[in-house]
Structures are given as structure tokens and as C-alpha cells.
Design an enzyme around this catalytic site. Structure first.
Site, PDB file in Angstrom:
ATOM      1  CG  ASN A  11      -9.258   7.449  -4.905  1.00 24.51           C
ATOM      2  OD1 ASN A  11     -10.127   7.038  -5.677  1.00 24.51           O
ATOM      3  ND2 ASN A  11      -7.960   7.476  -5.228  1.00 24.51           N
ATOM      4  CD1 TRP A  12     -14.868   5.427  -1.675  1.00 23.51           C
ATOM      5  CD2 TRP A  12     -16.793   5.102  -2.779  1.00 23.51           C
ATOM      6  NE1 TRP A  12     -15.894   5.813  -0.847  1.00 23.51           N
ATOM      7  CE2 TRP A  12     -17.093   5.626  -1.500  1.00 23.51           C
ATOM      8  CE3 TRP A  12     -17.862   4.834  -3.644  1.00 23.51           C
ATOM      9  CZ2 TRP A  12     -18.405   5.875  -1.076  1.00 23.51           C
ATOM     10  CZ3 TRP A  12     -19.165   5.073  -3.219  1.00 23.51           C
ATOM     11  CH2 TRP A  12     -19.424   5.585  -1.947  1.00 23.51           C
ATOM     12  CE  LYS A  13      -6.632   4.348  -4.491  1.00 24.81           C
ATOM     13  NZ  LYS A  13      -5.254   3.946  -4.247  1.00 24.81           N
ATOM     14  CG  HIS A  94      -4.438   8.834  -7.644  1.00 25.14           C
ATOM     15  ND1 HIS A  94      -3.803   7.632  -7.851  1.00 25.14           N
ATOM     16  CD2 HIS A  94      -4.828   8.857  -6.345  1.00 25.14           C
ATOM     17  CE1 HIS A  94      -3.814   6.952  -6.704  1.00 25.14           C
ATOM     18  NE2 HIS A  94      -4.434   7.677  -5.783  1.00 25.14           N
ATOM     19  CD  GLU A  96      -4.005   3.943  -7.691  1.00 23.28           C
ATOM     20  OE1 GLU A  96      -5.198   4.128  -7.939  1.00 23.28           O
ATOM     21  OE2 GLU A  96      -3.583   3.649  -6.545  1.00 23.28           O
ATOM     22  CD  GLU A 166      -3.056  10.319  -2.620  1.00 21.57           C
ATOM     23  OE1 GLU A 166      -3.797   9.815  -1.791  1.00 21.57           O
ATOM     24  OE2 GLU A 166      -3.148  10.098  -3.840  1.00 21.57           O
ATOM     25  CB  SER A 212      -1.015   3.317   4.125  1.00 22.07           C
ATOM     26  OG  SER A 212      -0.774   2.498   2.993  1.00 22.07           O
ATOM     27  N   GLY A 233      -7.826   5.979   0.590  1.00 20.76           N
ATOM     28  CA  GLY A 233      -8.207   4.935  -0.371  1.00 20.76           C
ATOM     29  C   GLY A 233      -8.893   3.790   0.353  1.00 20.76           C
ATOM     30  N   GLY A 234      -8.148   2.722   0.607  1.00 20.00           N
ATOM     31  CA  GLY A 234      -8.689   1.502   1.210  1.00 20.00           C
ATOM     32  C   GLY A 234      -9.586   1.732   2.421  1.00 20.00           C
TER      33      GLY A 234
HETATM   34  P1  PGA Z   1      -4.644   4.208   0.231  1.00 21.20           P
HETATM   35  O1  PGA Z   1      -4.848   5.074  -1.104  1.00 21.20           O
HETATM   36  O2  PGA Z   1      -5.266   4.981   1.352  1.00 21.20           O
HETATM   37  O3  PGA Z   1      -5.348   2.907  -0.034  1.00 21.20           O
HETATM   38  O4  PGA Z   1      -3.183   4.052   0.427  1.00 21.20           O
HETATM   39  C1  PGA Z   1      -4.764   6.474  -1.090  1.00 21.20           C
HETATM   40  C2  PGA Z   1      -4.971   7.016  -2.493  1.00 21.20           C
HETATM   41  O5  PGA Z   1      -4.499   6.405  -3.451  1.00 21.20           O
HETATM   42  O6  PGA Z   1      -5.600   8.082  -2.679  1.00 21.20           O
END
Ligand code: PGA
Length: 249
Positions: A11-13, A94, A96, A166, A212, A233-234
């Protein structure tokens, strides 16, 4: 873990520019060494088309869409348009989008239906915030998320979905769920699906862990019997760490 499909999704956000998305998507294509794991990335909208042209060995999904086919919805993108530019999957629910954009259970239910109707795989995200885990209510919280937006589906339809657990307190914080915490919730999710549908159905659905997850902890998390992969994500923004995660199966 039976014959469930292993999956690692990135997930590149709202990150990367056009050039970076181009480079990363090409590096992933060149670096992928396995066909056992289903891999997908979820770029920002402007780059979805370009990334899907570069991606011959993995799939591309979208981080969002609006659950209507077309019409007067200024600024929105329909699931039909998403499919048209090469996306095969969509993130739905998600944390967010739930917290910043106020997406409700009933709206997420519409998104699940719209995605399935267009032949797009819903990657349904669920997970509890810190206060809820602290109060020991994480199971009831996650079960409600599934009941309100996913369990209206029939057995055939839910088997087309991927679930990503998540925990909100682990997303982007560097705090990862322990293998016990992850396995415990994944097992619970599978047992609720078995209760709602049947065991065969529950055993066929891939449940990914997110929050994470990185190149150092993926192997341990993926070794849990009910963890079928990760939503990253990151650590998906650099080809070497994302490829290490994928190849850690
Ligand atoms: P993260 O994000 O790996 O940076 O914690 C995961 C996600 O939000 O899908």
C-alpha cells in the site's frame, strides 16, 4: 495453512512521484523470484495506469474508489474506471479511510458490493484502535466490522475477498503485533467465517496481517498458521525491503 493463496500487497498510500513509481514498479518486476506468492501494489491514482503497464509479474490495485458506476460525483473515480486502467483489486475499509474520511460500515458494504460487481477483488481491512485493545474488546470490535460490511455476502462472493487484519495501533507506528496477537486474531476471524458460512469457506480465504510489517519481522509473522501474508505500507516503498518481505515466505 492448507492451500490458501499466499499474498503480499504494498500500500503506497499518498507517496512517490511519477518517476519514483515508475522505477519502483520496474524494479519489482525484475526482482520477483517467486510465483507462489500473489503480489500486488496499490499506487496513488495518477500512477495506476503506468504501474500496471510495468507490472507483468504482479497485480495492481487501487486504494480507493466511489461505489457508483458513473455520474455527478465530482472528484471521484468509479470502480468501472478503476478496472479500465488495469486495476484488479481495491483496498476497502483501511483505517485511514475510516478515520480521516469517515467511511462508515454501511458505506464500506456498498464498496464491497460495487467492487465484486465489477470483478475487482476487495481487500477488506479491519482492525482495532489502541483504546479498544487496551480495554480487551478487540475481538468484538473486529467482528462487528466484518458483520456490518462483509457478512451479508453469500459464500461464493465472500470467497472472492481478501481480508487484511491491521491493528490501528500498529499502522505506521513501528509497533508490530506479536505473532501471538496476530495469530490469535487471524484464527478468530477464520472461526467467525466458519460459523457464518462453513469451514471449507473459512479455510479458503487469505487473511493478511498489516501494521509495521517489515523485512525483519515478516518471516516470523508469516510463519503463523493463520497469517497468509501481509499488507505492507512503509516497507513497500523500496524494492529491496518489499522483495525481502515477499521472499520471506
Ligand atoms: P505500515 O502500513 O506497514 O506502514 O504500518 C500498513 C498499512 O497501512 O496498510
Amino acid at each position: 495453512m492448507g492451500n490458501r493463496q499466499k499474498m503480499v500487497f504494498g500500500n503506497w498510500k499518498m507517496n512517490l512521484n511519477k518517476k519514483e513509481a515508475d522505477i519502483l514498479s520496474k524494479e519489482l518486476n525484475e526482482g520477483l523470484k517467486t510465483s507462489d506468492v500473489k503480489v500486488a501494489v496499490f499506487p496513488s491514482f495518477p500512477y495506476v495506469g503506468q504501474v500496471s503497464e510495468n507490472a507483468s509479474r504482479y497485480s495492481v490495485g487501487v486504494q480507493n474508489f466511489y461505489p457508483q458506476e458513473n455520474g455527478a460525483f465530482t472528484g471521484e473515480v468509479s470502480v468501472i474506471q478503476v478496472k479500465d486502467i488495469g486495476a484488479e483489486l481495491a483496498l476497502i475499509g483501511h483505517s485511514e479511510r475510516r478515520s480521516i474520511f469517515n467511511e462508515t460500515h454501511s458505506f464500506l458494504k456498498k464498496k464491497v458490493d460495487a467492487a465484486l460487481g465489477a470483478g475487482i477483488t476487495p481487500v477488506f481491512c479491519c482492525g482495532e484502535p489502541f483504546e479498544v485493545r487496551n480495554a480487551g474488546e478487540e475481538r468484538a470490535y473486529v467482528l462487528k466490522q466484518l458483520e456490518e460490511s462483509l457478512f451479508h455476502l453469500d459464500k461464493r462472493a465472500i470467497q472472492k475477498c481478501v481480508i487484511a487484519y491491521e491493528p490501528v495501533w500498529a499502522i505506521g507506528t513501528g509497533l508490530t503485533a506479536s505473532t501471538e496477537q496476530a495469530e490469535d486474531m487471524h484464527r478468530a476471524i477464520r472461526s467467525w467465517i466458519a460459523k457464518q458460512y462453513d469451514q471449507e469457506c473459512a479455510d479458503s480465504i487469505s487473511i493478511l496481517y498489516g501494521g509495521s510489517c517489515n523485512a525483519s519481522n515478516a518471516k516470523e509473522l508469516f510463519s503463523c498458521p493463520n497469517v497468509d501474508g501481509g499488507l505492507i505500507g512503509g516497507a513497500s516503498l523500496k524494492s529491496d525491503s518489499f522483495l525481502t518481505i515477499i521472499h520471506s515466505f
